[in-house]
Design a protein around this motif. Sequence first.
Motif, PDB file in Angstrom:
ATOM      1  N   VAL A  19      -0.294  -4.770  -6.593  1.00 18.77           N
ATOM      2  CA  VAL A  19      -0.285  -3.315  -6.739  1.00 18.77           C
ATOM      3  C   VAL A  19       0.306  -2.939  -8.094  1.00 18.77           C
ATOM      4  O   VAL A  19      -0.253  -2.121  -8.838  1.00 18.77           O
ATOM      5  CB  VAL A  19       0.505  -2.659  -5.596  1.00 18.77           C
ATOM      6  CG1 VAL A  19       0.861  -1.203  -5.932  1.00 18.77           C
ATOM      7  CG2 VAL A  19      -0.298  -2.702  -4.305  1.00 18.77           C
ATOM      8  N   VAL A  27       0.834  -1.203   0.000  1.00 16.07           N
ATOM      9  CA  VAL A  27       0.000   0.000   0.000  1.00 16.07           C
ATOM     10  C   VAL A  27       0.871   1.255   0.000  1.00 16.07           C
ATOM     11  O   VAL A  27       0.550   2.252  -0.664  1.00 16.07           O
ATOM     12  CB  VAL A  27      -0.966  -0.025   1.199  1.00 16.07           C
ATOM     13  CG1 VAL A  27      -1.683   1.316   1.343  1.00 16.07           C
ATOM     14  CG2 VAL A  27      -1.987  -1.148   1.020  1.00 16.07           C
ATOM     15  N   LYS A  69      -7.512   5.987  -8.694  1.00 21.06           N
ATOM     16  CA  LYS A  69      -6.779   5.110  -7.772  1.00 21.06           C
ATOM     17  C   LYS A  69      -6.767   5.798  -6.414  1.00 21.06           C
ATOM     18  O   LYS A  69      -6.233   6.904  -6.276  1.00 21.06           O
ATOM     19  CB  LYS A  69      -5.368   4.845  -8.278  1.00 21.06           C
ATOM     20  CG  LYS A  69      -5.317   4.172  -9.652  1.00 21.06           C
ATOM     21  CD  LYS A  69      -3.905   3.880 -10.085  1.00 21.06           C
ATOM     22  CE  LYS A  69      -3.877   3.272 -11.486  1.00 21.06           C
ATOM     23  NZ  LYS A  69      -4.057   4.286 -12.548  1.00 21.06           N
ATOM     24  N   THR A 107      -7.278  -5.204  -0.373  1.00 22.58           N
ATOM     25  CA  THR A 107      -7.157  -4.850   1.040  1.00 22.58           C
ATOM     26  C   THR A 107      -7.043  -6.112   1.889  1.00 22.58           C
ATOM     27  O   THR A 107      -7.250  -7.228   1.408  1.00 22.58           O
ATOM     28  CB  THR A 107      -8.354  -4.006   1.496  1.00 22.58           C
ATOM     29  OG1 THR A 107      -8.116  -3.501   2.822  1.00 22.58           O
ATOM     30  CG2 THR A 107      -9.640  -4.821   1.502  1.00 22.58           C
ATOM     31  N   SER A 139      -5.659  -0.163   2.009  1.00 23.26           N
ATOM     32  CA  SER A 139      -6.297  -0.582   0.762  1.00 23.26           C
ATOM     33  C   SER A 139      -5.850   0.263  -0.427  1.00 23.26           C
ATOM     34  O   SER A 139      -5.435   1.418  -0.290  1.00 23.26           O
ATOM     35  CB  SER A 139      -7.821  -0.494   0.877  1.00 23.26           C
ATOM     36  OG  SER A 139      -8.234   0.861   0.961  1.00 23.26           O
ATOM     37  N   LEU A 140      -5.940  -0.375  -1.591  1.00 25.35           N
ATOM     38  CA  LEU A 140      -5.871   0.303  -2.885  1.00 25.35           C
ATOM     39  C   LEU A 140      -7.176   0.006  -3.598  1.00 25.35           C
ATOM     40  O   LEU A 140      -7.554  -1.157  -3.754  1.00 25.35           O
ATOM     41  CB  LEU A 140      -4.690  -0.209  -3.712  1.00 25.35           C
ATOM     42  CG  LEU A 140      -4.714   0.117  -5.213  1.00 25.35           C
ATOM     43  CD1 LEU A 140      -4.671   1.615  -5.457  1.00 25.35           C
ATOM     44  CD2 LEU A 140      -3.571  -0.593  -5.939  1.00 25.35           C
ATOM     45  N   THR A 141      -7.869   1.054  -4.004  1.00 17.57           N
ATOM     46  CA  THR A 141      -9.115   0.904  -4.758  1.00 17.57           C
ATOM     47  C   THR A 141      -8.924   1.512  -6.139  1.00 17.57           C
ATOM     48  O   THR A 141      -8.431   2.640  -6.268  1.00 17.57           O
ATOM     49  CB  THR A 141     -10.283   1.607  -4.059  1.00 17.57           C
ATOM     50  OG1 THR A 141     -10.451   1.059  -2.746  1.00 17.57           O
ATOM     51  CG2 THR A 141     -11.571   1.431  -4.849  1.00 17.57           C
ATOM     52  N   VAL A 142      -9.306   0.757  -7.162  1.00 19.30           N
ATOM     53  CA  VAL A 142      -9.247   1.250  -8.535  1.00 19.30           C
ATOM     54  C   VAL A 142     -10.662   1.265  -9.093  1.00 19.30           C
ATOM     55  O   VAL A 142     -11.325   0.223  -9.145  1.00 19.30           O
ATOM     56  CB  VAL A 142      -8.344   0.371  -9.414  1.00 19.30           C
ATOM     57  CG1 VAL A 142      -8.332   0.894 -10.851  1.00 19.30           C
ATOM     58  CG2 VAL A 142      -6.924   0.327  -8.856  1.00 19.30           C
ATOM     59  N   VAL A 154      -5.836   5.395  -2.364  1.00 20.73           N
ATOM     60  CA  VAL A 154      -4.975   4.633  -1.471  1.00 20.73           C
ATOM     61  C   VAL A 154      -5.169   5.096  -0.037  1.00 20.73           C
ATOM     62  O   VAL A 154      -5.096   6.300   0.250  1.00 20.73           O
ATOM     63  CB  VAL A 154      -3.488   4.789  -1.857  1.00 20.73           C
ATOM     64  CG1 VAL A 154      -2.612   3.932  -0.949  1.00 20.73           C
ATOM     65  CG2 VAL A 154      -3.265   4.416  -3.318  1.00 20.73           C
ATOM     66  N   ALA A 204       1.896   1.722  -3.421  1.00 23.86           N
ATOM     67  CA  ALA A 204       0.778   2.228  -4.217  1.00 23.86           C
ATOM     68  C   ALA A 204       0.612   3.728  -4.035  1.00 23.86           C
ATOM     69  O   ALA A 204       0.374   4.466  -5.001  1.00 23.86           O
ATOM     70  CB  ALA A 204      -0.510   1.501  -3.825  1.00 23.86           C
ATOM     71  N   ALA A 205       0.731   4.185  -2.797  1.00 21.88           N
ATOM     72  CA  ALA A 205       0.625   5.626  -2.542  1.00 21.88           C
ATOM     73  C   ALA A 205       1.691   6.378  -3.325  1.00 21.88           C
ATOM     74  O   ALA A 205       1.423   7.428  -3.925  1.00 21.88           O
ATOM     75  CB  ALA A 205       0.757   5.897  -1.043  1.00 21.88           C
ATOM     76  N   THR A 264       1.011   6.728  -7.097  1.00 22.70           N
ATOM     77  CA  THR A 264       0.106   7.806  -7.515  1.00 22.70           C
ATOM     78  C   THR A 264       0.882   9.084  -7.779  1.00 22.70           C
ATOM     79  O   THR A 264       0.528   9.866  -8.672  1.00 22.70           O
ATOM     80  CB  THR A 264      -0.979   8.076  -6.460  1.00 22.70           C
ATOM     81  OG1 THR A 264      -0.392   8.597  -5.254  1.00 22.70           O
ATOM     82  CG2 THR A 264      -1.789   6.826  -6.142  1.00 22.70           C
TER      83      THR A 264
END
Length: 653
Positions: free
Chosen positions: A531, A478, A576, A607, A643-646, A578, A481-482, A485
Amino acid sequence: MTSLLPSLRSLLCAAVLAAPLLAAGQAKPTAKAISPDLFGIFFEDINYAADGGLYGELVQNRSFEYSPSDHGGWHPLTSWDYLHDGYAMGSVSVESAAPLHANNPHYVQLRVENPFQKGLGLKNNGFDGMALKAGEKYDFSLWARVKSGAAVPLLVQLRDKKDKVLAEITLSAQAAGWQQYRATFTAPAAEPEASLVVLATGKGVVDLDMVSLFPQKTFHNRPNGLRPDLAQVIADLKPKFVRFPGGCLAHGDGLDNMYDWKKTVGPVEQRVAQRNIWNYHQTAGLGYFEYFQFCEDIGAKALPVVPAGVSCQNSGGSWRIGGVGQQCIPLADMAAYTQDVLDLIEYANGPATSTWGAKRAAAGHPAPFNLEYVGIGNEDKITEGFEERFKMIYAAVHAKYPKMQVIGTVGPSPKGEDYDKGWTLAGQLNVPLVDEHYYEKPKWFLTNNRRYDTYDRKKPKVYLGEYASWGNTLFNAVAEAAYMTSLERNGDVVRLASYAPLLAKEGHTQWNPDLIYFNNSTVVPTVNYYVQQLFGQNQGTDYVAGVVAPPAGAVADTTVAASCVRDAKTGDVILKLVNASATAQPFQVDLSGLKGLNMAATRTVFTGDKDAKNTFASPNTVMPKTAAYKAKSRFSYEAQPYSLTVIRLRGKR
């Protein structure tokens, strides 16, 4: 919105850089073009990634070239057992007189005085065994030369881990000169730890070399190809580029260990095997032609990296007393070395009538590979010797191939002396891109989310060639992932990015963490992998600011991050979101300024527990979950902890 993109792509709002997550409704969405090649992969033969891994060959030490310099205690018969069942009499020896090829100097000689029916010979257990699949075909080959004057029968067998014969074929070695013999096996049953046996069953003397067992089913069914399940997991990342052959492997442990691309092309029996800098052996069976071909097969651009005329600064273990440190190719030899680099570009892009283009065509690819990028150097220490040689190579490439995107290097860390010197040199020469590397704790990635916001857009662009947080837990993923972005937000200056290392074989790792773990029968993508996959499968051509607002009071650099990109080809918009915190966080999304969207979207949520990871025992502990999602022109979305949400909204057609 499609008609609006050309004008939006030319805009660069200063507010985007100062405040990446604008409050919804504060400003109209503004778009800027970002790199079409942003997310790719980094391949290096570390952790047995090539031989015993991605490369399909099942026989270990097939050409008897292992040596103590590869690994302590190794020798030409490492991975081979001498078999003389029953009362067979004879001997085995490693020879080097009149070899199959000068680049492949060692071979085995079997001298059979009395075979006593069963014969004598060799058994190879492969890389931790050979994983055979029921019903699949396997191509066997070897080169043999008869020294006795009479034909020597050879019994070739596949055996299970208890030494039971699964299948066998008889060949007859007859030629007084080197000749290749082939056969095909069909595995009658699945066997995870099979072995290959070659027995001389008649009296005589026979030389053997390049003993191979290769699955017919390779990725895209390529001869001398790649393990299909492992290659497919890589392809599923949807990388826009593939960097190869490394890493530290590229510039090597001393000048004699530098990776020479010319020694990795042509017939496999003529390629030059050598010591791997990571303390094992590389056959070069997976060579430059196979790298280029793999890139083409998965729709990714090739990004080869060549040494900058110097070896790794850690050569000889220079951190220890007695290490040799960085070594430089003598200036008298630099013209020839520079020509090697130019020849590489010709090999990739030249017509089939050119010298090196003809060699590519002879390998089965008459059309050019359309190479766009080439890296010169790998996280080198920026010494006077390095600078002098880099300038020579760069000047030659730029003069002959002015459109080639050359990538320089700025050392192994996100700051420091080499970093500063590398950037200064790149600025002086106007190098198109520089290669930044860093491995840091998850917190670093969260607190450095704005790193590229203030980079000078007039200076060379960035290739983030190696990065990872130290771990394979969900929190690590995560945090990455942040950070990713921010790479999208700064996709105008960060042109390329690749997590590293890519592959690691169970029981044979020199570096952790890695993106994908595997053994002979199982592939385990890490949580970090998913990710990378979600970003790779949801890349855009434009970054759109002013769409997503962070939770009220949230500190964007340490708890949450978001991006919005649009794909100009499809009109799709991808969000996206995060959340790297322990509590759910509400994001405000305003799509009202983006026209031509279908609000019937898809949502993928990744997640789980903060410390969760995927392992061989539990390979699917944490997986992305995708479902239909009904969006609105303005809506609030509560992101789950860690979590990562797409959210992908389709463009109307």
